[in-house]
Design an enzyme around this catalytic site. Structure first.
Site, PDB file in Angstrom:
ATOM      1  N   CYS A  26      -0.064  -1.194  -0.364  1.00 23.38           N
ATOM      2  CA  CYS A  26      -1.041  -0.192  -0.288  1.00 23.38           C
ATOM      3  C   CYS A  26      -2.825  -0.537   0.203  1.00 23.38           C
ATOM      4  O   CYS A  26      -2.394  -0.507   1.232  1.00 23.38           O
ATOM      5  CB  CYS A  26      -0.828  -0.347  -1.838  1.00 23.38           C
ATOM      6  SG  CYS A  26      -1.697   0.662  -2.808  1.00 23.38           S
ATOM      7  N   GLU A  64       6.281  -5.470  -5.813  1.00 22.71           N
ATOM      8  CA  GLU A  64       6.390  -6.515  -6.581  1.00 22.71           C
ATOM      9  C   GLU A  64       6.684  -6.120  -7.834  1.00 22.71           C
ATOM     10  O   GLU A  64       6.740  -6.778  -8.497  1.00 22.71           O
ATOM     11  CB  GLU A  64       4.842  -7.228  -6.191  1.00 22.71           C
ATOM     12  CG  GLU A  64       3.430  -6.603  -7.085  1.00 22.71           C
ATOM     13  CD  GLU A  64       3.109  -4.936  -5.807  1.00 22.71           C
ATOM     14  OE1 GLU A  64       4.007  -4.910  -4.743  1.00 22.71           O
ATOM     15  OE2 GLU A  64       1.701  -4.888  -5.801  1.00 22.71           O
ATOM     16  N   HIS A 105       4.671  -0.192  -4.359  1.00 20.19           N
ATOM     17  CA  HIS A 105       4.140  -1.811  -4.428  1.00 20.19           C
ATOM     18  C   HIS A 105       5.848  -2.284  -4.466  1.00 20.19           C
ATOM     19  O   HIS A 105       6.323  -1.927  -6.029  1.00 20.19           O
ATOM     20  CB  HIS A 105       3.917  -1.774  -5.794  1.00 20.19           C
ATOM     21  CG  HIS A 105       2.103  -0.995  -5.476  1.00 20.19           C
ATOM     22  ND1 HIS A 105       1.219  -2.672  -5.218  1.00 20.19           N
ATOM     23  CD2 HIS A 105       1.479   0.372  -5.676  1.00 20.19           C
ATOM     24  CE1 HIS A 105      -0.173  -1.399  -5.131  1.00 20.19           C
ATOM     25  NE2 HIS A 105       0.129  -0.452  -5.262  1.00 20.19           N
TER      26      HIS A 105
END
Lengths: 81, 235
Positions: B86, B205, B203
């Site tokens: 990002c 994560e 994302h």
């Protein structure tokens, strides 16, 4: 007596790079009834105040314009003094 | 194997990345503060999501001049593994470590939702745990994720297999409707020609535990673990 010089750096998106902000502003103008405006491109400008006795100022303005103020992949800049 | 997660002022996914590595993947990880220059012997550097330096000027534009980035750029150029997620992707393009730029989403809105990604290239250290064409459910959260590059450079990326992830529908069809931001050719993530620097807008994560809604992001971290296990076996 002025101890500073000034320069204005104008940063514009390159031709062909989508400017969603400009497109949206243009749509809004059309909704307002201003149909004489064919397109809108947005941009930004920076006013720089510079020490009057600075050396190589033109070169430094070019440097900061290309290294920081604009992204050469998508933007062009012009300097006005 | 050790990860380093950079924290810029305004980073807000640094703890997510840290937690994914430490608590889910089970590998060593440390935060790297933006004012420092020591990468603490990290094998992989993560530039996390967020709004570094408030996104002032352009996303990622100020972060590239922070002290830690001097070290990260040197590390990346010498072949070290660096991934930007990002805002981290925006920092990588601004730094010139990856080609192109991320401009305002075509619809001008900030988009925060789950999307589907097609793994276009699984021959990378970041994707080797996936099969080609695998579809991953991973969230996005950005206002400026619209990948832009010149026609010729897009062709080069396509020809070299540098487009690693593309936005698609749940069946893996790359369609206009599944493109959340206007990115050229539905590009969601790219890699450099050497294969050590990757940038992606979604994302991973944030998709590593069932409670988060998806575990597909684990593929990303497991791939890296696999790549380093192979490296150490292979010497």
């Amino acid at each position: 007596m002025s101890t500073q010089n000034k320069a204005v750096v104008y940063v514009r998106l390159k031709e062909g790079v989508l400017d969603p902000q400009g497109v949206t502003i243009h749509k809004s103008l059309q909704q307002m009834g201003y149909d004489d405006f064919v397109s809108v491109r947005s941009g930004k400008f920076f006013e720089l105040e510079i020490k009057a006795d600075a050396a190589d100022m033109d070169k430094k303005i070019e440097e900061v314009s290309s290294k920081l103020l604009s992204n050469p992949v998508i933007e062009n800049y012009t300097v006005e003094k | 194997m050790k990860f380093g997660v950079v924290t810029f002022p305004g980073s807000n996914c640094d703890y997510d990345a840290y937690s994914a590595v430490k608590h889910v993947l089970g590998e060593d990880v440390e935060f790297l503060w933006h004012k420092t220059t020591d990468l603490l012997n990290s094998d992989v550097i993560i530039l996390p999501g967020g709004f570094s330096y408030g996104d002032y000027l352009r996303s990622g534009a100020i972060a590239k001049f922070s002290p830690i980035m001097d070290s990260v750029i040197k590390f990346a150029i010498s072949g070290g593994y660096v991934c930007g997620i990002c805002n981290g992707f925006q920092v990588l393009t601004e730094s010139g470590l990856l080609p192109g730029a991320l401009i305002r989403n075509d619809h001008l809105r900030f988009s925060c939702k789950y999307v589907y990604l097609k793994v276009e290239n699984n021959q990378t250290a970041y994707t080797s745990a996936s099969k080609p064409g695998d579809v991953l459910k991973i969230p996005i959260a950005h206002g400026e994720g619209n990948y832009y590059n010149f026609e010729g450079d897009i062709k080069t990326l396509e020809d070299n297999g540098q487009i690693v992830y593309r936005y698609c529908d749940s069946e893996g069809n790359v369609t206009k409707e599944s493109n959340p931001n206007g990115s050229i050719n539905n590009i969601a993530g790219i890699i450099n020609t050497e294969g050590n620097i990757l940038g992606m807008m979604p994302h991973p994560e944030r998709a590593v535990e069932p409670i988060l809604g998806s575990v597909d992001g684990l593929k990303f971290f497991e791939s890296l673990k696999l790549a380093f296990a192979n490296l150490s076996i292979g010497g």
